[in-house]
Design a protein around this motif. Structure first.
Motif, short mmCIF file in Angstrom:
data_model
loop_
_atom_site.label_atom_id
_atom_site.label_comp_id
_atom_site.label_asym_id
_atom_site.label_seq_id
_atom_site.Cartn_x
_atom_site.Cartn_y
_atom_site.Cartn_z
N UNK A 69 0.85 -1.21 -0.11
CA UNK A 69 -0.02 -0.04 -0.01
C UNK A 69 0.90 1.31 -0.21
N UNK A 70 1.91 1.29 0.70
CA UNK A 70 3.09 2.25 0.44
C UNK A 70 3.41 2.78 -0.79
N UNK A 71 3.94 1.50 -1.51
CA UNK A 71 4.25 1.86 -2.70
C UNK A 71 3.07 1.90 -3.82
N UNK A 72 1.74 1.68 -3.49
CA UNK A 72 0.85 1.82 -4.59
C UNK A 72 0.44 3.09 -4.64
N UNK A 101 8.98 4.88 0.68
CA UNK A 101 7.99 4.06 0.40
C UNK A 101 8.30 2.83 -0.20
N UNK A 102 9.10 3.00 -1.29
CA UNK A 102 9.37 1.86 -2.35
C UNK A 102 10.50 0.83 -1.46
N UNK A 120 1.80 8.45 1.95
CA UNK A 120 1.96 9.84 1.84
C UNK A 120 2.88 10.79 2.59
N UNK A 121 2.80 10.46 3.95
CA UNK A 121 4.11 11.04 4.72
C UNK A 121 5.39 10.50 4.40
N UNK A 122 5.64 9.35 4.30
CA UNK A 122 7.10 8.90 3.72
C UNK A 122 7.45 9.38 2.47
N UNK A 123 6.49 9.57 1.68
CA UNK A 123 6.82 10.13 0.20
C UNK A 123 7.23 11.60 0.39
N UNK A 174 13.39 -0.01 -7.67
CA UNK A 174 12.78 1.15 -7.83
C UNK A 174 13.28 2.19 -6.93
N UNK A 175 13.44 1.66 -5.57
CA UNK A 175 13.94 2.60 -4.46
C UNK A 175 15.26 3.35 -4.63
N UNK A 176 16.26 2.60 -5.37
CA UNK A 176 17.50 2.89 -5.78
C UNK A 176 17.25 4.00 -6.83
N UNK A 177 16.64 3.71 -7.86
CA UNK A 177 16.41 4.59 -8.72
C UNK A 177 15.94 6.01 -8.44
#
Length: 432
Positions: A39-42, A182-183, A172-175, A104-107
């Motif tokens: 849900x974080x990445x979604x 989030x990723x 949303x907060x982490x983003x 994705x997180x690294x990118x």
């Protein structure tokens, strides 16, 4: 009940609580952590595109790529679930998904998150998800007794909605803090899903002999499709569900875009999404009771007309929190629809066909789903975000009317509530 029961408590009048079943509890817990991560990445994927480019169409391309990946491997995953170790599928597939999210997180962290890379990652993650879904339904019926399947289905759906309830605002907060966060969290969460499956002690099958597997993977896929085609209620719900899921996917993206259109920021998008999910959690809690007491077609009537009502309301309410409040009410009827339909199908499909039939049904209902985000982007470009939401009202109204015109749902009511109908399903499996 027939003698062909599944799960550890076959034949018991009052099976113990599912939480006293260590295989179920462990698997449920691992998937819960993974669901929160997902849900974080979604929510972060569309936020990343919307707040970087402002393009609903580009955000839709990522969602479409993920759904297309799931669609491509769903039938294969169902066939594999009836041929190879289901446990191995449940352990390995989440690790692949975790590796994709880690990339994705690294990118994102290094500033290399281009659109082609994000689309490719979403597609790869969808491919792995499509394989694992075939084994999940088959594993569930081995882990819990048949009479507890509605309860387990409701709990798992409630788990996913609860995970979104927590994950949407947190994402949303982490983003807002760090766009890669989030990723990365989702990448780690997949390890818990893998561990939960690894700790299952009960044999998950399949139990087919070499002779039974002689038809090959393509033959297994064809047999699953024949089974679905041979049952009028399955045929209708697959076609109807495919169209409804397409509209739902379009609205999911437009829901986020509409909140942004009404002035909401990333954190507000997460919080308002959680508000809407409260209705879904309540619906999931009530779902098992509804499945035992209400005929499936009545649940379908309520869900379809509720969806039409929220589309009309969401297009006109002026504030972001009001959008969430409207969807919250509608989710009280939408979520029990999934609980009722899934429980009905799982109860009547023979175990040796469970992976293939579940995959064939899922493939059919998802066949057009990947176009939903693309449709949302096209409608938003043509009519604006509120106009795009109103445009979805036309197909939803037609789908609701179709429920009142078909005769197939009467058969589904009988099969969902009458155990005596099971021999007919076994015969259909043999013929398939």
């Amino acid at each position: 009940m027939s003698g062909r029961e599944s799960g550890p408590a076959s034949g018991r009048d009052a099976p113990p609580s599912l939480w006293r079943n260590p295989d179920y509890a462990g698997w449920w817990t691992g998937n819960t952590v993974s669901a929160v991560g997902t849900s974080l990445s979604a929510i972060s994927f569309p936020l990343l595109v919307l707040y970087t480019t402002g393009s609903v169409a580009r955000a839709g391309a990522i969602g479409a790529a993920n759904l297309a990946g799931v669609l491509l491997t769903t039938l294969l995953g169902g066939a594999l679930a009836d041929r190879v170790s289901r446990k191995a599928i449940l352990v390995l597939s989440p690790l692949v998904q975790g590796a994709v999210l880690g990339a994705v997180a690294a990118a994102v962290a290094t500033g290399h998150a281009t659109m082609p890379l994000l689309v490719a990652a979403a597609f790869a993650g969808g491919l792995a998800a499509g394989v694992v879904t075939g084994a999940e339904t088959s594993a569930l019926r081995r882990i819990v007794p048949k009479e507890q399947l509605p309860t387990a289905t409701g709990q798992m759906m409630g788990r996913d909605l609860g995970a979104e309830l927590v994950g949407a605002p947190l994402g949303g907060v982490l983003f807002a803090v760090a766009r890669w966060f989030p990723f990365a969290a989702d990448a780690v969460s997949f390890a818990f899903a893998s561990a939960g499956a690894l700790l299952i002690r009960r044999p998950l099958g399949p139990d087919r002999s070499a002779a039974d597997r002689g038809s090959g993977v393509l033959g297994d896929i064809a047999a699953g499709i024949r089974f679905v085609r041979g049952q009028p209620f399955l045929r209708f719900t697959v076609v109807w569900g495919a169209l409804l899921n397409t509209v739902t996917e379009a609205f999911t993206l437009l829901f986020i875009a509409l909140i942004r259109y009404r002035g909401g920021g990333p954190a507000q998008v997460g919080l308002i999404s959680s508000l809407a999910l409260l209705g879904g959690v309540a619906g999931a809690v009530a779902g098992p009771s509804i499945a035992r007491r209400v005929r499936p077609r009545r649940v379908m009537y309520a869900a379809a007309w509720a969806f039409a009502a929220i589309l009309a309301a969401c297009a006109f309410v002026p504030r972001p929190w009001q959008i969430g409040a409207v969807v919250t009410v509608a989710m009280l009827t939408m979520v029990p629809l999934n609980v009722v339909l899934q429980a009905a199908v799982v109860r009547v499909v023979p175990d040796e066909f469970s992976g293939r039939v579940a995959a064939a049904g899922r493939f059919g209902t998802m066949a057009l789903q990947w176009t939903g985000p693309l449709i949302a982007g096209a409608l938003a470009s043509a009519f604006g975000v509120p106009g795009a939401v109103l445009a979805l009202l036309v197909p939803v109204t037609l789908l609701a009317l179709a429920l009142h015109l078909t005769r197939s749902l009467a058969a589904m009511d009988v099969l969902a509530q009458d155990a005596a109908a099971e021999p007919a399903l076994e015969k259909a499996a043999t013929e398939a």
